[in-house]
Scaffold this motif. Sequence first.
Motif, PDB file in Angstrom:
ATOM      1  N   ILE A   1      30.694  28.657  39.787  1.00  0.00           N
ATOM      2  CA  ILE A   1      30.518  29.237  38.449  1.00  0.00           C
ATOM      3  C   ILE A   1      30.712  30.740  38.608  1.00  0.00           C
ATOM      4  CG2 ILE A   1      28.962  29.575  36.496  1.00  0.00           C
ATOM      5  CD1 ILE A   1      27.531  26.983  37.404  1.00  0.00           C
ATOM      6  N   TYR A   2      31.564  31.322  37.752  1.00  0.00           N
ATOM      7  CA  TYR A   2      31.887  32.747  37.824  1.00  0.00           C
ATOM      8  C   TYR A   2      31.249  33.504  36.671  1.00  0.00           C
ATOM      9  CZ  TYR A   2      35.621  31.394  41.051  1.00  0.00           C
ATOM     10  OH  TYR A   2      36.337  30.900  42.117  1.00  0.00           O
ATOM     11  N   ALA A   3      30.866  34.736  36.954  1.00  0.00           N
ATOM     12  CA  ALA A   3      30.431  35.675  35.920  1.00  0.00           C
ATOM     13  C   ALA A   3      31.374  36.867  36.012  1.00  0.00           C
ATOM     14  CB  ALA A   3      28.996  36.122  36.156  1.00  0.00           C
ATOM     15  N   SER A   4      32.146  37.068  34.967  1.00  0.00           N
ATOM     16  CA  SER A   4      33.102  38.170  34.905  1.00  0.00           C
ATOM     17  C   SER A   4      32.459  39.303  34.106  1.00  0.00           C
ATOM     18  CB  SER A   4      34.376  37.667  34.221  1.00  0.00           C
ATOM     19  OG  SER A   4      35.330  38.685  34.131  1.00  0.00           O
ATOM     20  N   VAL A   5      32.322  40.474  34.728  1.00  0.00           N
ATOM     21  CA  VAL A   5      31.636  41.611  34.102  1.00  0.00           C
ATOM     22  C   VAL A   5      32.658  42.710  33.824  1.00  0.00           C
ATOM     23  CG1 VAL A   5      29.781  43.302  34.340  1.00  0.00           C
ATOM     24  CG2 VAL A   5      29.535  41.032  35.384  1.00  0.00           C
ATOM     25  N   ALA A   6      32.927  42.941  32.545  1.00  0.00           N
ATOM     26  CA  ALA A   6      33.857  44.004  32.144  1.00  0.00           C
ATOM     27  C   ALA A   6      33.059  45.287  31.937  1.00  0.00           C
ATOM     28  CB  ALA A   6      34.576  43.626  30.860  1.00  0.00           C
TER      29      ALA A   6
ATOM     30  N   ALA B   1      44.163  36.308  38.197  1.00  0.00           N
ATOM     31  CA  ALA B   1      44.430  37.334  39.221  1.00  0.00           C
ATOM     32  C   ALA B   1      43.732  38.654  38.912  1.00  0.00           C
ATOM     33  CB  ALA B   1      45.934  37.563  39.349  1.00  0.00           C
ATOM     34  N   GLN B   2      43.420  38.898  37.645  1.00  0.00           N
ATOM     35  CA  GLN B   2      42.714  40.131  37.254  1.00  0.00           C
ATOM     36  C   GLN B   2      41.198  39.943  37.298  1.00  0.00           C
ATOM     37  OE1 GLN B   2      45.355  38.893  35.211  1.00  0.00           O
ATOM     38  NE2 GLN B   2      46.716  40.212  36.378  1.00  0.00           N
ATOM     39  N   HIS B   3      40.742  38.845  37.859  1.00  0.00           N
ATOM     40  CA  HIS B   3      39.325  38.532  38.029  1.00  0.00           C
ATOM     41  C   HIS B   3      38.600  38.295  36.711  1.00  0.00           C
ATOM     42  CE1 HIS B   3      39.870  39.523  42.233  1.00  0.00           C
ATOM     43  NE2 HIS B   3      40.461  40.621  41.849  1.00  0.00           N
ATOM     44  N   GLN B   4      39.340  37.895  35.686  1.00  0.00           N
ATOM     45  CA  GLN B   4      38.745  37.582  34.393  1.00  0.00           C
ATOM     46  C   GLN B   4      38.598  36.078  34.269  1.00  0.00           C
ATOM     47  OE1 GLN B   4      41.942  39.383  32.232  1.00  0.00           O
ATOM     48  NE2 GLN B   4      40.789  41.262  31.842  1.00  0.00           N
ATOM     49  N   VAL B   5      37.503  35.646  33.672  1.00  0.00           N
ATOM     50  CA  VAL B   5      37.287  34.224  33.429  1.00  0.00           C
ATOM     51  C   VAL B   5      38.384  33.746  32.488  1.00  0.00           C
ATOM     52  CG1 VAL B   5      35.746  32.578  32.297  1.00  0.00           C
ATOM     53  CG2 VAL B   5      34.816  34.254  33.887  1.00  0.00           C
ATOM     54  N   THR B   6      39.039  32.642  32.837  1.00  0.00           N
ATOM     55  CA  THR B   6      40.155  32.147  32.029  1.00  0.00           C
ATOM     56  C   THR B   6      39.697  31.355  30.810  1.00  0.00           C
ATOM     57  OG1 THR B   6      40.326  30.226  33.471  1.00  0.00           O
ATOM     58  CG2 THR B   6      41.785  32.085  33.942  1.00  0.00           C
ATOM     59  N   ARG B   7      38.574  30.667  30.913  1.00  0.00           N
ATOM     60  CA  ARG B   7      38.038  29.916  29.781  1.00  0.00           C
ATOM     61  C   ARG B   7      36.520  30.047  29.793  1.00  0.00           C
ATOM     62  NH1 ARG B   7      38.978  23.943  30.201  1.00  0.00           N
ATOM     63  NH2 ARG B   7      36.824  23.941  30.836  1.00  0.00           N
ATOM     64  N   ALA B   8      35.994  30.745  28.790  1.00  0.00           N
ATOM     65  CA  ALA B   8      34.551  30.977  28.721  1.00  0.00           C
ATOM     66  C   ALA B   8      33.815  29.676  28.440  1.00  0.00           C
ATOM     67  CB  ALA B   8      34.245  31.998  27.636  1.00  0.00           C
TER      68      ALA B   8
ATOM     69  N   PHE C   1      31.417  37.932  39.866  1.00  0.00           N
ATOM     70  CA  PHE C   1      30.397  37.352  40.732  1.00  0.00           C
ATOM     71  C   PHE C   1      30.551  35.840  40.660  1.00  0.00           C
ATOM     72  CE2 PHE C   1      28.648  41.361  39.223  1.00  0.00           C
ATOM     73  CZ  PHE C   1      28.144  41.932  40.377  1.00  0.00           C
ATOM     74  N   LYS C   2      30.172  35.152  41.737  1.00  0.00           N
ATOM     75  CA  LYS C   2      30.231  33.689  41.691  1.00  0.00           C
ATOM     76  C   LYS C   2      29.065  33.099  42.454  1.00  0.00           C
ATOM     77  CE  LYS C   2      33.124  32.882  45.741  1.00  0.00           C
ATOM     78  NZ  LYS C   2      34.347  32.311  46.266  1.00  0.00           N
ATOM     79  N   VAL C   3      28.669  31.912  42.004  1.00  0.00           N
ATOM     80  CA  VAL C   3      27.707  31.102  42.749  1.00  0.00           C
ATOM     81  C   VAL C   3      28.394  29.770  43.010  1.00  0.00           C
ATOM     82  CG1 VAL C   3      25.560  32.142  41.951  1.00  0.00           C
ATOM     83  CG2 VAL C   3      26.582  30.324  40.616  1.00  0.00           C
ATOM     84  N   GLN C   4      28.069  29.188  44.142  1.00  0.00           N
ATOM     85  CA  GLN C   4      28.672  27.898  44.470  1.00  0.00           C
ATOM     86  C   GLN C   4      27.627  26.977  45.062  1.00  0.00           C
ATOM     87  OE1 GLN C   4      31.947  28.866  46.994  1.00  0.00           O
ATOM     88  NE2 GLN C   4      30.702  29.755  48.612  1.00  0.00           N
ATOM     89  N   ASN C   5      27.851  25.709  44.844  1.00  0.00           N
ATOM     90  CA  ASN C   5      26.947  24.692  45.351  1.00  0.00           C
ATOM     91  C   ASN C   5      27.805  23.537  45.856  1.00  0.00           C
ATOM     92  OD1 ASN C   5      24.958  22.834  45.882  1.00  0.00           O
ATOM     93  ND2 ASN C   5      23.984  22.973  43.867  1.00  0.00           N
TER      94      ASN C   5
ATOM     95  N   ASN D   1      34.410  28.608  34.909  1.00  0.00           N
ATOM     96  CA  ASN D   1      34.552  28.000  36.238  1.00  0.00           C
ATOM     97  C   ASN D   1      35.897  28.292  36.888  1.00  0.00           C
ATOM     98  OD1 ASN D   1      36.141  26.378  34.672  1.00  0.00           O
ATOM     99  ND2 ASN D   1      35.002  24.491  35.044  1.00  0.00           N
ATOM    100  N   ASP D   2      36.656  29.263  36.319  1.00  0.00           N
ATOM    101  CA  ASP D   2      37.924  29.663  36.918  1.00  0.00           C
ATOM    102  C   ASP D   2      38.241  31.094  36.497  1.00  0.00           C
ATOM    103  OD1 ASP D   2      40.173  29.348  38.479  1.00  0.00           O
ATOM    104  OD2 ASP D   2      41.367  28.419  36.885  1.00  0.00           O
ATOM    105  N   VAL D   3      38.890  31.862  37.392  1.00  0.00           N
ATOM    106  CA  VAL D   3      39.285  33.241  37.084  1.00  0.00           C
ATOM    107  C   VAL D   3      40.774  33.418  37.373  1.00  0.00           C
ATOM    108  CG1 VAL D   3      37.026  34.309  37.471  1.00  0.00           C
ATOM    109  CG2 VAL D   3      38.590  34.064  39.387  1.00  0.00           C
TER     110      VAL D   3
END
Length: 198
Positions: free
Chosen positions: A118-123, A100-107, A164-168, A96-98
């Motif tokens: 909600i974020y989906a970080s795709v490497a 500066a490098q667009h990576q999820v900070t806590r899976a 990618f992110k989705v928000q509600n 739920n957070d990324v």
Amino acid sequence: MTRSIRITALYSASLAGLLLLSACGKNEPATPASTPAATSTAAPTPTPAPAASGTAAAAPVSSTAASAAPAASVAAPVAAAPAEAPLTVAKLTLGNDVNAQHQVTRASSSFAPDNKMIYASVATEGRSGGATLNAKWSYLEGQGQLVSNISQSIATDGPAVTTFKVQNPDLWPEGKYRVEISLDGKSVAKQDFEIKKG
């Protein structure tokens, strides 16, 4: 007879001296020892364009040129350019957070109903001049309702991260969800997650 031998020897010596003197003054162009081979230049690799949403810095791109080798010498075999590794998805991480490098900070695979994003970080790894990544978010309860379907173009010359992110703005319905990542229309990764209280 002695006199004619002396005269012949004198003429021969004079003629040889004249030939030597005339050879010293000649200015003939020097013939090249060898002819240089054609110079081959590698075309510069185009600088990759960044992905639409958050691509980490890719490795620097450089161009090289092969130097000319003399034709008289044996040319070393030219190494073939390494085959470009195709673009592949290396890892999918939800959170739920990324940074500066667009990576999820806590899976995480579980989120609260009041979690707004909600974020989906795709490497990804490999190279691509232009590929399309897609994230399809679905609510699996009932009939598997589509929540969001987002595509992004990516051009990279090495490892990259696309987010990618989705928000509600309201509360998420509790239950099971899934995000599925596709690369150029082919499903390459998916992860289930859950929305629940506490």
